[in-house]
Design an enzyme around this catalytic site. Structure first.
Site, PDB file in Angstrom:
ATOM      1  N   LYS A 164     -12.298  -4.300  18.608  1.00 38.63           N
ATOM      2  CA  LYS A 164     -10.915  -4.701  18.902  1.00 38.63           C
ATOM      3  C   LYS A 164     -10.501  -4.356  20.323  1.00 38.63           C
ATOM      4  CE  LYS A 164     -10.002  -4.725  14.084  1.00 38.63           C
ATOM      5  NZ  LYS A 164      -9.278  -5.664  13.284  1.00 38.63           N
ATOM      6  N   LYS A 178       9.301 -16.513 -10.992  1.00 37.78           N
ATOM      7  CA  LYS A 178       8.518 -15.408 -11.520  1.00 37.78           C
ATOM      8  C   LYS A 178       7.360 -15.921 -12.379  1.00 37.78           C
ATOM      9  CE  LYS A 178       8.801 -11.372 -14.534  1.00 37.78           C
ATOM     10  NZ  LYS A 178       9.649 -10.588 -15.457  1.00 37.78           N
ATOM     11  N   ASN A 226       0.852  -1.191   0.000  1.00 32.98           N
ATOM     12  CA  ASN A 226       0.000   0.000   0.000  1.00 32.98           C
ATOM     13  C   ASN A 226       0.888   1.240   0.000  1.00 32.98           C
ATOM     14  OD1 ASN A 226       0.548   0.752   2.902  1.00 32.98           O
ATOM     15  ND2 ASN A 226      -0.432  -1.243   3.216  1.00 32.98           N
ATOM     16  N   PHE A 283      -5.118   2.923  14.682  1.00 30.10           N
ATOM     17  CA  PHE A 283      -5.340   3.946  13.664  1.00 30.10           C
ATOM     18  C   PHE A 283      -6.410   3.438  12.704  1.00 30.10           C
ATOM     19  CE2 PHE A 283      -1.918   6.289  15.281  1.00 30.10           C
ATOM     20  CZ  PHE A 283      -1.825   7.502  14.617  1.00 30.10           C
TER      21      PHE A 283
END
Length: 397
Positions: free
Chosen positions: A341, A288, A209, A323
Site C-alpha cells: 500500500k 426487512k 466489527n 494500522f
C-alpha cells in the site's frame, strides 16, 4: 499532564461557581498548580475555603490583604501563570476585562498576565446575547483571548437557552489543549480515521466489527493538543466528540472513502486507524428480510481500498500511516501491507495480546517502517497516540 504548570482560575459571581470547584479538583488531579482568584460576589456562592481545600493554596479575593507573601501579590501571581481561565465569567467581569478596568484581585492580576487566556461566559440568555456583551467578547477575541461557547439548556433563572457554563470535563480539555504538550505540529494538517463502518443488509440489519474508535480518537486529540489542524473521519462510535477537531461523521465504507478522498490531498499526515469493512452485501434489501426455516447465505462484494488508494496517490512530503490488526503472523502480514500500500509506517498489534485491540483503554503497538521495528510497551491509548506522533515527527524530519 499538567505537572509543573500554573493555572490561574478566575471565578466570578454566578450560580455556576460550583462547577469551578469541580474543575479545580480536576486540574489538581492532573498535577497542575492551581491559583484561584475570586470576586467578592463569587464568595457568596462558594466560599474561598472550598477552593483552598481543593488546591492547597489560599484563594485570593482582596487586593489589599496584608497577609500576602509578596507586597504586590497580583504581580507575583501573574508572573508565574502559564494559563488563565475565567470560569464562570459574568457579563460584568467580561466588560471589565475587555476595557482594561482593574478594580479587584481578579481583574488586576489578569491584566498583568502575558500568558494565554480563555474565558467561559455563564449568564442568562438575554444577557449573553445582548449586543454589548457580544461586542465585549469580540474585543477579547481580538486581544487573543479564547472565548469558550456556553452550553444551552435550562438556566438557573428558569429560562431555557444559551448561557450555561460547560461541564468541568470540557473546561479541563481547554487547559489540556493549551498546556499538555509542546505545539510541535503547528502548521501541519492531520487527517485521522477512526471507528468501524456499517454495511447495510436491509433497513434493520448491518455488518460491522468490534472497533470502538478509541485509538483513532486518541490520535486526533493528541495531534490537536500538539497544534495540528485535525480532521477526524469517524464511523459510528459512542465516544464524546474531541474538542478542537473537525469531525466528519460517516457510516459505510463508501462514505468513509468519499470523506477521506475529499480531505486527503491537503493533509500533511494521514493516519488510518479505522476498522473499515473489506466486504459489503452485494445488494441491500428495501424491506426487512424475513426469517425462513432454512439457512441463509449473503453474497458479498469488495469495498474500495481506502489505504491502497491513498498510497497510490500519495504526494511528495505527505506521510501515510496505516494500522494492522492481526491474530497471527503479525510482523509478516504487516510488512506485506506496508509494501503493497506504499505506506511510510504501519502500527501493528495482535488482538490476542492482553491489553491490546478492541474495547479497552490500552494498546500494545509495534511501529513498522521499511527499515525499522519499534515495540511499544503496554500503555494507555492516549500515551500510545503520543508515541506514534513522536515516531512520525522523527521520520518526517
Amino acid at each position: 499532564m499538567l505537572q509543573g504548570k500554573t493555572i490561574v482560575l478566575g471565578v466570578s459571581g454566578g450560580i455556576a461557581c460550583y462547577k469551578a470547584a469541580a474543575l479545580a479538583s480536576a486540574l489538581v488531579k492532573q498535577h497542575a498548580d492551581v491559583q484561584v482568584l475570586m470576586t467578592e460576589n463569587a464568595t457568596r456562592f462558594v466560599t474561598p475555603i472550598t477552593f483552598e481545600q481543593l488546591t492547597g493554596q489560599k484563594a485570593l479575593v482582596d487586593t489589599f490583604d496584608r497577609n500576602f507573601q509578596h507586597s504586590v501579590e497580583h504581580i507575583a501571581v501573574a508572573d508565574r501563570a502559564d494559563f488563565v481561565l475565567i470560569a464562570p465569567a459574568t457579563a460584568n467581569v467580561i466588560a471589565k476585562l475587555a476595557h482594561g478596568l482593574a478594580d479587584d484581585m481578579l481583574t488586576t492580576t489578569v491584566l498583568a498576565c502575558s500568558c494565554p487566556k480563555a474565558i467561559a461566559p455563564a449568564m442568562n440568555t438575554g444577557m449573553y446575547e445582548n449586543p454589548v456583551t457580544q461586542d465585549n467578547l469580540a474585543i477579547l477575541r481580538r486581544y487573543g483571548w479564547e472565548v469558550i461557547e456556553p452550553a444551552s439548556g435550562r438556566l438557573a433563572c428558569g429560562a431555557v437557552g444559551k448561557g450555561k457554563l460547560p461541564e468541568p470535563e470540557a473546561l479541563l480539555e481547554v487547559c489540556l489543549h493549551a498546556l499538555a504538550h509542546e505545539k510541535d505540529l503547528t502548521g501541519k494538517r492531520v487527517l485521522v480515521t477512526a471507528g468501524p463502518t456499517r454495511e447495510a443488509l436491509d433497513p434493520v440489519r448491518y455488518l460491522t466489527n468490534h472497533s470502538s474508535g478509541r485509538m483513532g480518537y486518541a490520535i486526533a486529540k493528541a495531534a490537536s493538543r500538539r497544534g495540528a489542524d485535525v480532521t477526524l473521519v469517524s464511523g459510528p462510535v459512542s465516544l464524546p466528540r474531541p474538542a478542537y477537531v473537525n469531525v466528519v461523521d460517516v457510516v459505510s465504507a463508501q462514505d468513509m472513502y468519499d470523506a477521506v478522498m475529499a480531505h486527503a490531498d491537503t493533509a500533511d499526515i494521514v493516519i488510518k486507524a479505522a476498522a473499515v469493512a473489506d466486504y459489503r452485501p452485494a445488494s441491500v434489501a428495501d424491506n426487512k428480510i424475513k426469517k425462513s426455516d432454512g439457512d441463509m447465505s449473503i453474497p458479498l462484494e469488495r469495498t474500495k481500498d481506502i489505504l491502497g488508494t491513498l498510497g497510490a496517490r500519495k504526494r511528495e512530503g505527505q506521510f501515510l500511516c496505516g494500522f494492522s490488526m492481526e491474530t497471527e503472523n503479525m510482523l509478516e502480514n504487516s510488512r506485506g501491507k506496508l509494501a503493497r500500500k506504499n505506506l511510510d509506517m504501519i502500527a501493528a498489534n495482535n488482538v490476542k495480546v492482553a491489553g491490546a485491540g478492541f474495547g479497552v483503554d490500552t494498546n500494545v503497538l509495534t511501529l513498522i517502517t521499511a527499515d525499522s521495528e519499534t515495540d511499544l510497551p503496554l500503555m494507555s491509548k492516549d500515551a500510545a497516540a503520543d508515541a506514534l506522533l513522536d515516531a512520525i515527527r522523527e521520520r518526517m524530519s
